[in-house]
Design a protein around this motif. Structure first.
Motif, short mmCIF file in Angstrom:
data_model
loop_
_atom_site.label_atom_id
_atom_site.label_comp_id
_atom_site.label_asym_id
_atom_site.label_seq_id
_atom_site.Cartn_x
_atom_site.Cartn_y
_atom_site.Cartn_z
N LEU A 36 -6.86 -6.21 21.95
CA LEU A 36 -5.71 -5.16 21.43
C LEU A 36 -6.07 -5.02 20.22
CD1 LEU A 36 -2.66 -6.75 23.23
CD2 LEU A 36 -3.67 -4.48 23.72
N SER A 37 -5.68 -3.73 19.41
CA SER A 37 -5.75 -3.45 18.01
C SER A 37 -4.87 -3.94 17.29
CB SER A 37 -6.09 -1.87 17.87
OG SER A 37 -4.75 -1.15 18.24
N GLU A 38 -5.06 -4.11 16.02
CA GLU A 38 -4.03 -4.90 15.27
C GLU A 38 -2.70 -4.02 14.88
OE1 GLU A 38 -3.63 -8.18 14.24
OE2 GLU A 38 -5.52 -8.67 15.07
N GLY A 39 -2.89 -2.84 14.77
CA GLY A 39 -1.91 -1.64 14.30
C GLY A 39 -1.47 -1.91 12.91
N ALA A 40 -0.21 -1.41 12.34
CA ALA A 40 0.25 -1.39 11.31
C ALA A 40 0.85 -2.76 10.80
CB ALA A 40 1.57 -0.49 11.30
N PRO A 41 0.55 -3.08 9.56
CA PRO A 41 1.15 -4.33 9.20
C PRO A 41 2.83 -4.25 9.25
CG PRO A 41 0.35 -3.04 7.41
CD PRO A 41 -0.09 -2.27 8.34
N PRO A 42 3.53 -5.46 9.10
CA PRO A 42 4.92 -5.16 9.21
C PRO A 42 5.49 -4.78 7.64
CG PRO A 42 4.23 -7.41 8.74
CD PRO A 42 3.12 -6.79 9.20
N PRO A 43 6.77 -4.25 7.68
CA PRO A 43 7.19 -3.88 6.21
C PRO A 43 7.03 -5.11 5.31
CG PRO A 43 8.84 -3.23 8.08
CD PRO A 43 7.66 -4.16 8.67
N SER A 44 6.80 -4.61 4.07
CA SER A 44 6.64 -5.48 2.68
C SER A 44 7.58 -5.77 2.03
CB SER A 44 5.14 -4.95 2.28
OG SER A 44 5.15 -3.96 1.70
N SER A 45 8.45 -4.81 1.92
CA SER A 45 9.72 -5.08 1.01
C SER A 45 10.95 -5.04 1.41
CB SER A 45 9.42 -3.68 0.08
OG SER A 45 9.96 -2.37 0.68
N ALA A 46 12.14 -5.14 1.11
CA ALA A 46 13.52 -5.23 1.54
C ALA A 46 13.91 -4.03 1.73
CB ALA A 46 14.35 -5.64 0.40
N GLY A 47 13.53 -2.94 1.02
CA GLY A 47 13.78 -1.47 1.22
C GLY A 47 13.14 -1.09 2.66
#
Length: 493
Positions: free
Chosen positions: A282-293
């Motif tokens: 499987l491909s990794e895809g997008a990283p998780p959010p990096s900020s509180a916003g």
């Protein structure tokens, strides 16, 4: 003192309960809140955390020639019942109740908890940190059991687990040290607040800890604005009787394994590897959010799909979604042996270039094919049409009877909270992805789901999650006043 759990009456009762409430397919009847400005003082963050993690939102949509007002929260719940409450304890100052409808913390007519009492109950902050506040998540089983009978008690654990995950992720994103507590002395907290008489059980807690100095002993004015202390609603006769039916199952008198230093560990286990299996990377895809916003936006965007359109998912989408389950869970006070980690099977029914039943490997982020074809899941899911329309199903599984029989309540609570954490993380991943939807279902026949997923003997399904392209015009069946997938009808109830 919390003592180590041994094979006990509680474990036997929980195994008997699990057998009793397991569904059988032949019983089925049918089928704006203010922005968070980054890292803020913990007092100012309390209400924002709860508004984001457990707030009520609404919008209008046009359906069948008319506008309707839709309300939702950032966590799902079986039948949209939300059988839990949140109280916030500020050590040495007071106890506050989360007023969901008004989005405020109000003083609660419950006694305060001292730092010493919290320590005795098992809430000890990490070295160098100060325990600033504690969210105690109370289950009120009757709210679920009046619709789902005794099976509703298990749903309380899943619902509270979704909420704890949401709150934990957001408080951590705001910069606080946040720990999830499952192995605290629940009887001590229940006795202090008089919860047994109110038919409520503390199932989990989240502790706020901070290294920042706190200026001044006064609570913020916003928390003191209520004219009269809130009192938890007293139970009626039916609720008292329902609570009595749970005697022998509740954690209040159960032996729990000793709490460990909170740490984040993997929630999924690796599947048994068979050399001749077909493996799909499987491909990794997008990283998780990096900020509180970013996390805030993703959490507020969570939805449960009411139905699914006949449109195939693709492997890139699956890679992104399953990749969100690879990281360690919230820092939790559970033993680190990993016996309660869950296995995961994927049933691909309408996925481009993928068909069959697969075991997911979080370590290598790949799928091992178990069966060449994924059968129609509707029968196993109590005749719910939404299961047949889903592009893919995720089945979380474990040797539930064996673990609960050996470890008692500790295993029961950990398994459900691990499943709920994984479910909520998938919800947030679908929210971030934007075009794919999901919904969790509790109405399923465990034995038939085991056959459907090709599980090993002794393993059984704990949670079923449906994935696909959402159909906003579908009608979600769990809005009905009775649990249609649990063998009840209006006349019977």
């Amino acid at each position: 003192m919390i003592t180590a759990a041994r094979p006990s009456t509680t474990g036997k009762n929980l195994v008997a309960y699990w057998d009793e409430v397991g569904l059988r397919a032949d019983q089925a009847k049918s089928t704006s809140v203010r922005p968070a400005p980054g890292i803020v003082p913990w007092r100012a963050a309390l209400e924002d955390v709860l508004k984001v993690g457990y707030g009520v939102q609404s919008h209008s949509r046009f359906v069948a020639g008319a506008w309707e007002r839709v309300r939702w929260r950032t966590t799902p719940s079986a039948g949209a019942l939300y059988p839990f409450e949140v109280i916030a304890s500020i050590p040495g100052e007071g106890t506050y109740f989360w007023d969901v409808e008004n989005g405020r913390l109000v003083p609660c007519a419950l006694p305060s908890l001292s730092v010493e009492h919290l320590g005795a109950a098992g809430f000890v902050p990490p070295a160098g940190f100060r325990l600033e506040a504690l969210f105690i998540l109370l289950a009120r089983p009757w709210l679920s059991m009046k619709k789902y009978s005794r099976r509703g008690y298990a749903y309380c654990h899943l619902d509270v687990g979704h909420l704890a995950t949401n709150l934990g992720i957001y408080t951590a994103a705001l910069g606080f040290t946040t720990n999830l507590h499952l192995h605290f002395c629940r009887g001590s907290i229940a006795d202090h607040f008089g919860l047994e008489e109110l038919c409520r059980e503390p199932l989990a807690a989240l502790s706020f800890a901070s290294v920042e100095p706190v200026a001044g002993p006064q609570a913020c004015a916003e928390l003191e604005a209520a004219a009269a202390p809130h009192r938890l609603e007293s139970p009626g006769k039916q609720e008292v009787a329902s609570w009595g039916s749970l005697r022998g199952l509740l954690s209040l008198d159960a032996a729990m394994e000793p709490a460990c230093k909170p740490a984040g560990t993997a929630l999924l286990r690796e599947p048994a590897v068979v050399a001749e299996r077909v493996i799909v990377a499987l491909s990794e895809g997008a990283p998780p959010p990096s900020s509180a916003g970013e996390w805030r936006s993703v959490i507020l965007g969570r939805r449960s799909a009411k139905g699914f359109r006949d449109r195939p998912m693709n492997l890139a989408q699956l890679g992104t979604l399953l990749g969100s389950l690879r990281d360690a869970g919230l820092p939790t006070d559970c033993p680190q042996a990993g016996s309660t980690r869950l296995g995961m099977r994927l049933l691909a029914r309408n996925v481009e270039d993928l068909t069959g039943v697969f075991a997911y490997s979080p370590g290598s982020h790949c799928l091992h094919r178990i069966k060449p074809r994924a059968d129609d899941p509707r029968s196993a899911c109590m005749k719910q049409q939404v299961a047949g329309d889903a592009a893919a199903l995720v089945i979380l599984h474990a040797p539930i009877r064996r673990l609960v029989g050996e470890q008692g309540y500790s295993a029961f609570t950990e398994l459900h909270f691990h499943a709920a954490q994984l479910g909520q993380r998938l919800y947030l991943a679908t929210s971030q992805l934007g075009d794919v939807g999901m919904t969790c279902i509790g109405g399923f026949d465990g034995e038939r789901c085991s056959e459907l997923a090709g599980l090993d003997p002794g393993d059984e399904a704990l949670y079923v999650i449906l994935l696909g392209y959402p159909d906003e015009h579908a009608w979600k069946q769990d809005r009905l006043s009775v649990a249609f997938s649990h063998g009840f009808s209006t006349q019977e109830r």
